[in-house]
Motif scaffolding. Sequence first.
Motif, PDB file in Angstrom:
ATOM      1  N   ASN A 178      -3.011   9.660 -23.041  1.00 46.40           N
ATOM      2  CA  ASN A 178      -4.313  10.144 -23.485  1.00 46.40           C
ATOM      3  C   ASN A 178      -5.407   9.755 -22.507  1.00 46.40           C
ATOM      4  O   ASN A 178      -6.353  10.521 -22.298  1.00 46.40           O
ATOM      5  N   SER A 215       6.534   8.009 -29.724  1.00 45.17           N
ATOM      6  CA  SER A 215       6.025   9.366 -29.925  1.00 45.17           C
ATOM      7  C   SER A 215       4.582   9.367 -30.398  1.00 45.17           C
ATOM      8  O   SER A 215       3.826  10.293 -30.110  1.00 45.17           O
ATOM      9  N   ARG A 216       4.198   8.289 -31.105  1.00 52.03           N
ATOM     10  CA  ARG A 216       2.825   8.224 -31.624  1.00 52.03           C
ATOM     11  C   ARG A 216       2.468   6.807 -32.011  1.00 52.03           C
ATOM     12  O   ARG A 216       3.340   5.960 -32.257  1.00 52.03           O
ATOM     13  N   THR A 221      -1.005  10.686 -30.180  1.00 52.63           N
ATOM     14  CA  THR A 221       0.373  11.105 -29.956  1.00 52.63           C
ATOM     15  C   THR A 221       0.672  11.123 -28.466  1.00 52.63           C
ATOM     16  O   THR A 221      -0.246  11.143 -27.639  1.00 52.63           O
ATOM     17  N   SER A 223       2.990  13.548 -27.293  1.00 58.66           N
ATOM     18  CA  SER A 223       3.327  14.935 -26.965  1.00 58.66           C
ATOM     19  C   SER A 223       2.100  15.784 -26.657  1.00 58.66           C
ATOM     20  O   SER A 223       2.128  16.626 -25.755  1.00 58.66           O
ATOM     21  N   GLN A 224       1.007  15.560 -27.377  1.00 61.89           N
ATOM     22  CA  GLN A 224      -0.174  16.409 -27.188  1.00 61.89           C
ATOM     23  C   GLN A 224      -0.739  16.326 -25.770  1.00 61.89           C
ATOM     24  O   GLN A 224      -0.926  17.351 -25.121  1.00 61.89           O
ATOM     25  N   PRO A 225      -0.998  15.133 -25.216  1.00 63.84           N
ATOM     26  CA  PRO A 225      -1.519  15.103 -23.838  1.00 63.84           C
ATOM     27  C   PRO A 225      -0.487  15.518 -22.798  1.00 63.84           C
ATOM     28  O   PRO A 225      -0.839  16.094 -21.767  1.00 63.84           O
ATOM     29  N   SER A 226       0.795  15.246 -23.066  1.00 58.98           N
ATOM     30  CA  SER A 226       1.809  15.592 -22.074  1.00 58.98           C
ATOM     31  C   SER A 226       1.957  17.095 -21.902  1.00 58.98           C
ATOM     32  O   SER A 226       2.370  17.566 -20.833  1.00 58.98           O
ATOM     33  N   VAL A 227       1.608  17.866 -22.939  1.00 56.16           N
ATOM     34  CA  VAL A 227       1.641  19.324 -22.829  1.00 56.16           C
ATOM     35  C   VAL A 227       0.739  19.797 -21.693  1.00 56.16           C
ATOM     36  O   VAL A 227       1.081  20.714 -20.938  1.00 56.16           O
ATOM     37  N   SER A 228      -0.417  19.162 -21.563  1.00 60.86           N
ATOM     38  CA  SER A 228      -1.346  19.527 -20.492  1.00 60.86           C
ATOM     39  C   SER A 228      -0.990  18.862 -19.171  1.00 60.86           C
ATOM     40  O   SER A 228      -0.976  19.507 -18.114  1.00 60.86           O
ATOM     41  N   GLN A 259      10.262  18.213 -22.687  1.00 60.24           N
ATOM     42  CA  GLN A 259       8.933  18.820 -22.753  1.00 60.24           C
ATOM     43  C   GLN A 259       8.271  18.826 -21.380  1.00 60.24           C
ATOM     44  O   GLN A 259       7.683  19.829 -20.965  1.00 60.24           O
TER      45      GLN A 259
END
Length: 321
Positions: A178, A215-216, A221, A223-228, A259
């Motif tokens: 994050n 994971s959180r 979380t 996963s949310q920042p890793s998407v970007s 991911q």
Amino acid sequence: MSFISMQHGQWKRSLFTFLSMVLLTSGAVFAQSKDVKGPPKPQELTLSSQGGWPIAITYYESSNAADSPVVVLLHGKGGSKRAWDNGFAPVLQKNGYAVVSVDLRKHGKSQPNAPGGGNQNQKGGRGDNLSALDYKAMVVFDMETIWKFLFDEHQKKHLNMQKTAIIASDMSVPIALNYALLDWGKVPYDDAPVLAAKTPKGQTVRALVLISPESRVKGLTSSQPSVSLKEPIFGISFFVCSSAGDSYDRNYTEKLFSQLTSAANSKGRMYKESYPGKLRGTDMLGRRLGLEVDILKFLDAHLKKLPGDWSDRRPRYDRDE
């Protein structure tokens, strides 16, 4: 493969790992033997986060000054910076990196009004008593305080923060991810007519090592920042590590790596490795599993060798020219 062959293979891997670690560390010491002074002594410092919260760090200044890439070390749940200070942080320094190990708030010495500056044990944090606000404050306030310290050292030409890596363990993985997204989301200074010429405020995180990623945590979380962050426009390299004997650790690491590698042009930027046994996070350090050797190889390839000389990170209108 026979049992004897397997045992022989494992023995050879252990021996190779041990010898590689010895060569990496002793090689760095030998390289510095010409400098009678050697690397600067580590400095125990306390920074002040927003609101006055004390953030304890150990700063390992590099002998390479403005050519030094930076590694920020974050502990796991209930841990402290001593997990790094007791072994791997000095190794990184000897290999040419400027290093900052961190006690996140309510861990180690980053606890106000506690005798001696807080619990100093490696497992002395209060990880079970953290709220979502605490975790978010680690990202927005505490990590930003560390970056301001790096900025000051950068401007003194003690390091090159344009080549920065974060190594995080379990609980601190969502914090690292994050913050990396926050760092890349900073709008450059309006000090040039075109975007490419503007002085960046962020865009410093170039590599991430994620050990036993969670994971959180409350309020954050992974996963949310890793998407970007996985996208090639950021150019960030990832090394994701897990314990082979811990099913949760192994399974989430596989999920996160899948991911990350779904991004275009991920080959050559994304790496994954698992290590024998059931130890997780920073507990894998100092066990001759090969983790430290692999991290050094990753950082040498994807941080130290990055292009980009030191440059002034102040906006042009604040420079004395």
